[in-house]
Design a protein around this motif. Structure first.
Motif, PDB file in Angstrom:
ATOM      1  N   LYS B  54       2.914  -2.924   0.407  1.00  0.00           N
ATOM      2  CA  LYS B  54       2.776  -1.732   1.250  1.00  0.00           C
ATOM      3  C   LYS B  54       1.855  -0.725   0.578  1.00  0.00           C
ATOM      4  O   LYS B  54       2.023  -0.423  -0.609  1.00  0.00           O
ATOM      5  N   LEU B  55       0.878  -0.239   1.323  1.00  0.00           N
ATOM      6  CA  LEU B  55      -0.062   0.759   0.800  1.00  0.00           C
ATOM      7  C   LEU B  55      -0.021   1.971   1.712  1.00  0.00           C
ATOM      8  O   LEU B  55       0.316   1.857   2.890  1.00  0.00           O
ATOM      9  N   THR B  56      -0.394   3.134   1.144  1.00  0.00           N
ATOM     10  CA  THR B  56      -0.350   4.370   1.919  1.00  0.00           C
ATOM     11  C   THR B  56      -1.748   4.733   2.407  1.00  0.00           C
ATOM     12  O   THR B  56      -2.706   4.737   1.625  1.00  0.00           O
ATOM     13  N   VAL B  57      -1.846   4.989   3.713  1.00  0.00           N
ATOM     14  CA  VAL B  57      -3.102   5.494   4.266  1.00  0.00           C
ATOM     15  C   VAL B  57      -2.761   6.530   5.333  1.00  0.00           C
ATOM     16  O   VAL B  57      -1.824   6.334   6.113  1.00  0.00           O
ATOM     17  N   ARG B  58      -3.456   7.637   5.334  1.00  0.00           N
ATOM     18  CA  ARG B  58      -3.177   8.762   6.243  1.00  0.00           C
ATOM     19  C   ARG B  58      -1.705   9.178   6.153  1.00  0.00           C
ATOM     20  O   ARG B  58      -1.097   9.550   7.150  1.00  0.00           O
ATOM     21  N   GLY B  59      -1.146   9.067   4.948  1.00  0.00           N
ATOM     22  CA  GLY B  59       0.232   9.519   4.758  1.00  0.00           C
ATOM     23  C   GLY B  59       1.287   8.553   5.255  1.00  0.00           C
ATOM     24  O   GLY B  59       2.483   8.843   5.168  1.00  0.00           O
ATOM     25  N   GLU B  60       0.861   7.402   5.785  1.00  0.00           N
ATOM     26  CA  GLU B  60       1.838   6.446   6.308  1.00  0.00           C
ATOM     27  C   GLU B  60       1.795   5.162   5.492  1.00  0.00           C
ATOM     28  O   GLU B  60       0.733   4.725   5.076  1.00  0.00           O
ATOM     29  N   GLU B  61       2.959   4.547   5.304  1.00  0.00           N
ATOM     30  CA  GLU B  61       3.005   3.247   4.638  1.00  0.00           C
ATOM     31  C   GLU B  61       2.611   2.147   5.609  1.00  0.00           C
ATOM     32  O   GLU B  61       3.112   2.096   6.735  1.00  0.00           O
ATOM     33  N   VAL B  62       1.709   1.290   5.144  1.00  0.00           N
ATOM     34  CA  VAL B  62       1.268   0.183   5.994  1.00  0.00           C
ATOM     35  C   VAL B  62       1.418  -1.102   5.201  1.00  0.00           C
ATOM     36  O   VAL B  62       1.033  -1.171   4.028  1.00  0.00           O
ATOM     37  N   GLU B  63       1.966  -2.136   5.844  1.00  0.00           N
ATOM     38  CA  GLU B  63       2.130  -3.421   5.173  1.00  0.00           C
ATOM     39  C   GLU B  63       0.835  -4.211   5.264  1.00  0.00           C
ATOM     40  O   GLU B  63       0.212  -4.293   6.322  1.00  0.00           O
ATOM     41  N   VAL B  64       0.438  -4.800   4.138  1.00  0.00           N
ATOM     42  CA  VAL B  64      -0.779  -5.594   4.090  1.00  0.00           C
ATOM     43  C   VAL B  64      -0.521  -6.946   4.735  1.00  0.00           C
ATOM     44  O   VAL B  64       0.496  -7.591   4.458  1.00  0.00           O
ATOM     45  N   VAL B  65      -1.456  -7.374   5.610  1.00  0.00           N
ATOM     46  CA  VAL B  65      -1.322  -8.700   6.238  1.00  0.00           C
ATOM     47  C   VAL B  65      -2.365  -9.644   5.660  1.00  0.00           C
ATOM     48  O   VAL B  65      -3.395  -9.226   5.139  1.00  0.00           O
ATOM     49  N   ALA B  66      -2.071 -10.935   5.757  1.00  0.00           N
ATOM     50  CA  ALA B  66      -2.971 -11.943   5.196  1.00  0.00           C
ATOM     51  C   ALA B  66      -4.213 -12.103   6.072  1.00  0.00           C
ATOM     52  O   ALA B  66      -4.168 -11.896   7.294  1.00  0.00           O
ATOM     53  N   LEU B  67      -5.310 -12.461   5.419  1.00  0.00           N
ATOM     54  CA  LEU B  67      -6.572 -12.686   6.116  1.00  0.00           C
ATOM     55  C   LEU B  67      -6.489 -13.987   6.919  1.00  0.00           C
ATOM     56  O   LEU B  67      -6.480 -15.086   6.352  1.00  0.00           O
ATOM     57  N   THR B  68      -6.401 -13.836   8.248  1.00  0.00           N
ATOM     58  CA  THR B  68      -6.394 -14.977   9.179  1.00  0.00           C
ATOM     59  C   THR B  68      -7.217 -14.558  10.386  1.00  0.00           C
ATOM     60  O   THR B  68      -7.540 -13.378  10.554  1.00  0.00           O
ATOM     61  N   GLU B  69      -7.529 -15.505  11.257  1.00  0.00           N
ATOM     62  CA  GLU B  69      -8.273 -15.167  12.470  1.00  0.00           C
ATOM     63  C   GLU B  69      -7.454 -14.201  13.322  1.00  0.00           C
ATOM     64  O   GLU B  69      -7.984 -13.239  13.888  1.00  0.00           O
TER      65      GLU B  69
END
Lengths: 358, 358
Positions: B54-69
């Motif tokens: 989980k990384l923070t952007v614009r003050g919100e936590e966002v879960e990183v997703v895997a690189l897929t189509e």
């Protein structure tokens, strides 16, 4: 009483080392101990506050004497490594007593009656010395000029664009100590990633430099001259022209201090009279006296200060022809600023003069 | 399920950040949090081993997703900061789904069907993207090109001779950690004064660099290309030509790594179509968007990495006219290689594209 080393070497000229206790003076004594011995007596001279200290040269302890007119009695050749104003005052005093002065300050380099000599490039100039003074070039000029002199002799130089990566010992012992202190402040920290964090850590402890030099590069060396140029940049231009005998050569220079203890590096863009080849340039550099060609990037071979420090030659690598100009070469050059850049070239000039006594 | 930040920002384009967990990715998230918010949802994409972080952007936590189509479903614009081969594979996949890709790798920069964009210099080029891909220049090119673009627009550039002083973070987190480790080995020692002493202390711990970088400068960046040129040097030449729209511009470059954490510096010798004045150049640089003129050596003012790191603009100092050529200028330029040199310019390009959705 004047303490003199080398009693018994009669018939050989007497040498004085003026500024024997400085950073360059220490290297001079090393070099005098390593070179073929052309000198009779060697006298060590320094400021009055250093008089009485004992230093070792040629394996013998010699007492340092104070800089006075009498200190030059019986001296044939004197190597000066002292501040400009001390040379300006004392070199003429020694010369008036018949001493040939080899001066490493900036006081006489551009005097038309004082030759500026690099033995591999313009050795004959040493004999044309109406003032009895021969000047040694600035360390930055010296760190590249042997290689450029060899290329010029073959290809005819038309233009130089040079950028320096100058070591802190070019600013003397204070420069070295300043970088050492700053490194101790930044090592083991996360400094260098936020605006001004290195500056805040270092505070006013910038020593002889206008900005922190640890984890930094500082585009300034010397004092301010006309039109925003630094004195160091003007020296590289003016001295290169004089040594190469090309008074109209266009030379563009930017001098930058980097966190390296000893050994100046330079990037050089050199344009010649006609087309050049990398093969031709490499052949010249591989055989030029005082030059080491170290240039095989595929094998990770190019000079860096870490390997060049403590050695005598000018090291040249990254030899390439300009992609868009068949008359130009790119080079990366390293030279130990305390050895060839100062003490060694001074000693070499003095040895040229000593040969006149043979 | 794909975790998406910014639900509710309907009507605005959806952004994907590919390579969100890298050194540049971290700065991208900072910049997205600081800039005026033009984006709807922001999706964070990385390699499968980082998925779930989980990384923070614009003050919100966002879960990183895997690189897929599928990760590109519903995405309008994607900023890629991944190795060349990952971009080469995945940027066309995203583009085929209608995503506009802004790519910070070297994979597409010289593709004639991919514009290479610096918003202050050639913003209109962003619309001519037949492959759906826009390329972001190399960090070294970006650290100087905004200033050169402004001068070119006024004076017409004819030739460049450039030397770099490149920070270790240009080689990623490994570059930074390598310098930090080496600094801890050399701080508090007398290393740097004897041949090879730094190399012996550092041993094989040279990380991504071919030589020790602490107390040293290393004239190499990238991989070996034809005729002894490094890939980094070729990038600076080829990309500068493409961005400025001067495909024949002579550009000579030597790239050198220095022990600085972040912020690339460059010396620039720039020759123009006709006579230039320092006053004219200063006026252009003082008013050019994205440029800070910091040039008063009498007051100790010139840019250094220690002050420039963490800032957005290209800083310019040491502005001088060549002493021997009234058509040439000398400059010293600094730019943060992680901000304008990478994340910031990528974000600026993406914002230009976002404006098309308004």
């Amino acid at each position: 009483m004047v303490d003199i080393a080398g009693a018994g070497r009669t018939g050989r000229p007497t040498l004085a080392v003026v500024g024997a206790t400085g950073a360059v003076g220490a290297v001079m004594l090393q070099i005098l101990s390593q070179h073929a011995d052309v000198w009779g007596d060697i006298r060590l001279i320094a400021s009055p506050r250093s008089a009485g200290r004992k230093l070792t040269v040629r394996g013998e302890e010699v007492e340092v004497v104070a800089l006075t007119e009498e200190a030059f009695d019986g001296v044939d050749v004197a190597m000066f490594d002292v501040p400009d104003e001390v040379s300006a005052q004392w070199a003429p005093v020694a010369a008036a007593k018949g001493v040939v002065v080899v001066d490493n300050s900036g006081a006489f380099r551009m005097d038309p009656d004082v030759p500026l000599v690099v033995p591999e490039v313009n050795p004959h100039a040493v004999r044309m010395r109406p003032r009895g003074i021969v000047a040694n070039p600035n360390c930055t000029t010296l760190s590249m000029i042997v290689a450029l002199g060899a290329l010029h002799a073959e290809f005819g130089l038309r233009e130089l664009v040079v950028s320096s990566y100058q070591a802190v010992s070019g600013a003397g012992r204070d420069g070295v100590e300043t970088l050492r202190r700053q490194l101790s402040l930044v090592a083991g920290t996360e400094l260098g990633t936020n605006p001004g964090d290195v500056r805040r850590a270092v505070g006013d402890d910038t020593g002889p430099f206008p900005e922190p030099v640890a984890l930094n590069v500082v585009p300034w060396a010397g004092s301010l001259r006309d039109d925003g140029w630094s004195s160091e940049e003007m020296k590289v231009r003016d001295e290169s022209r004089k040594i190469l005998g090309l008074p109209q050569l266009p030379v563009a220079v930017t001098c930058v201090r980097v966190p390296v203890i000893t050994t100046h590096s330079l990037t050089v863009h050199a344009r010649f009279e006609g087309e050049v080849t990398v093969e031709g340039a490499r052949e010249i550099l591989a055989t030029a006296p005082g030059v080491v060609l170290f240039d095989n990037p595929a094998a990770g071979e190019f000079p860096t200060p870490a390997d060049v420090v403590g050695t005598d030659p000018t090291w040249v690598g990254r030899v390439r022809r300009a992609l868009d100009d068949p008359t130009a070469l790119e080079l990366f050059v390293c030279g130990d600023n305390l050895r060839k850049g100062a003490a060694l070239n001074t000693a070499q000039i003095a040895e040229l003069v000593a040969a006149e006594f043979a």
